[in-house]
Scaffold this active site. Structure first.
Site, PDB file in Angstrom:
ATOM      1  N   ILE A 203       0.882  -1.157   0.000  1.00  0.00           N
ATOM      2  CA  ILE A 203       0.000   0.000   0.000  1.00  0.00           C
ATOM      3  C   ILE A 203       0.924   1.212   0.000  1.00  0.00           C
ATOM      4  O   ILE A 203       1.940   1.233   0.699  1.00  0.00           O
ATOM      5  CB  ILE A 203      -0.943   0.012   1.223  1.00  0.00           C
ATOM      6  CG1 ILE A 203      -1.829   1.249   1.198  1.00  0.00           C
ATOM      7  CG2 ILE A 203      -0.197  -0.117   2.514  1.00  0.00           C
ATOM      8  CD1 ILE A 203      -2.877   1.263   2.298  1.00  0.00           C
ATOM      9  N   SER A 204       0.614   2.202  -0.822  1.00  0.00           N
ATOM     10  CA  SER A 204       1.454   3.399  -0.916  1.00  0.00           C
ATOM     11  C   SER A 204       1.510   4.129   0.405  1.00  0.00           C
ATOM     12  O   SER A 204       0.586   4.065   1.213  1.00  0.00           O
ATOM     13  CB  SER A 204       0.907   4.352  -1.983  1.00  0.00           C
ATOM     14  OG  SER A 204       1.001   3.771  -3.259  1.00  0.00           O
ATOM     15  N   GLN A 205       2.607   4.870   0.582  1.00  0.00           N
ATOM     16  CA  GLN A 205       2.721   5.670   1.801  1.00  0.00           C
ATOM     17  C   GLN A 205       1.626   6.726   1.811  1.00  0.00           C
ATOM     18  O   GLN A 205       1.113   7.139   0.775  1.00  0.00           O
ATOM     19  CB  GLN A 205       4.105   6.280   1.918  1.00  0.00           C
ATOM     20  CG  GLN A 205       4.482   7.234   0.809  1.00  0.00           C
ATOM     21  CD  GLN A 205       5.966   7.521   0.824  1.00  0.00           C
ATOM     22  OE1 GLN A 205       6.773   6.641   0.590  1.00  0.00           O
ATOM     23  NE2 GLN A 205       6.308   8.763   1.106  1.00  0.00           N
ATOM     24  N   ILE A 206       1.263   7.154   2.993  1.00  0.00           N
ATOM     25  CA  ILE A 206       0.126   8.055   3.200  1.00  0.00           C
ATOM     26  C   ILE A 206       0.255   9.337   2.379  1.00  0.00           C
ATOM     27  O   ILE A 206      -0.725   9.792   1.788  1.00  0.00           O
ATOM     28  CB  ILE A 206       0.000   8.403   4.700  1.00  0.00           C
ATOM     29  CG1 ILE A 206      -0.086   7.134   5.519  1.00  0.00           C
ATOM     30  CG2 ILE A 206      -1.144   9.362   4.946  1.00  0.00           C
ATOM     31  CD1 ILE A 206      -1.393   6.590   5.853  1.00  0.00           C
TER      32      ILE A 206
ATOM     33  N   PHE B 175       6.576   2.541  -7.293  1.00  0.00           N
ATOM     34  CA  PHE B 175       5.311   1.806  -7.247  1.00  0.00           C
ATOM     35  C   PHE B 175       5.543   0.384  -7.712  1.00  0.00           C
ATOM     36  O   PHE B 175       6.440   0.135  -8.516  1.00  0.00           O
ATOM     37  CB  PHE B 175       4.268   2.442  -8.202  1.00  0.00           C
ATOM     38  CG  PHE B 175       3.572   3.645  -7.664  1.00  0.00           C
ATOM     39  CD1 PHE B 175       2.350   3.535  -7.034  1.00  0.00           C
ATOM     40  CD2 PHE B 175       4.136   4.904  -7.792  1.00  0.00           C
ATOM     41  CE1 PHE B 175       1.695   4.652  -6.538  1.00  0.00           C
ATOM     42  CE2 PHE B 175       3.500   6.026  -7.304  1.00  0.00           C
ATOM     43  CZ  PHE B 175       2.273   5.894  -6.675  1.00  0.00           C
TER      44      PHE B 175
END
Length: 164
Positions: A13-16, A155
């Protein structure tokens, strides 16, 4: 902790801050219809739901699709349609979309998805091989587009097909 986090199927999951940046670049408003490619855990879809969007999200990994579907259901999100499928095809059945958000790195702008944008809509997609440029594609006419780059990110790759 602002870094990508591992989830199932070898994905992250991508960083915030990346999730926030991509969401902001879409320039969506309440009631917009948004296509997300790469559902993952369902986190980005939940954010789009919170912003009042009608969300259509595709995931190629069946395990992630099922987990995200459960996560969103448990949290009470009813304005999201999740689909297990190949994101390169998009969802022409539900097109056109005000926004398309791709949460994995595409080798190039997916042509099939451009046709699923409304005029005035935006696609946010990381493009490249390893270090990917965050590209915003704006549809300005039936076949006219603008593109801008918004920095470089890492990504997982956008891949064709599905995984059972």
């Amino acid at each position: 902790m602002d870094e990508p986090l591992p989830i199932a199927s070898g994905q992250t999951i991508s960083q915030i801050t990346t999730v926030a940046l991509q969401t902001g670049l879409l320039k969506i408003k309440k009631g917009d219809k948004v296509l997300e490619i790469g559902t993952g855990s369902g986190y980005q879809a939940a954010i789009l739901c919170e912003l009042g969007c009608r969300v259509y999200s595709m995931e190629r990994h069946k395990k992630l699709y099922l987990t995200a579907k459960e996560n969103l259901s448990v949290l009470g999100y009813r304005n999201a349609v999740l689909v297990h499928g190949d994101g390169f095809n998009g969802l022409p059945r539900w097109a056109p979309f005000n926004g398309i958000l791709i949460t994995c790195g595409a080798p190039k702008i997916p042509e099939e998805l451009l046709g699923q944008l409304v005029t005035g809509g935006r696609m946010v997609v990381p493009i490249g091989e390893k270090l990917r440029e965050m590209v915003v594609v704006g549809k300005t006419g039936e076949t006219a587009y603008t593109t801008t780059g918004e920095g470089f990110f890492r990504f997982v790759p956008m891949l064709k097909g599905t995984v059972e």
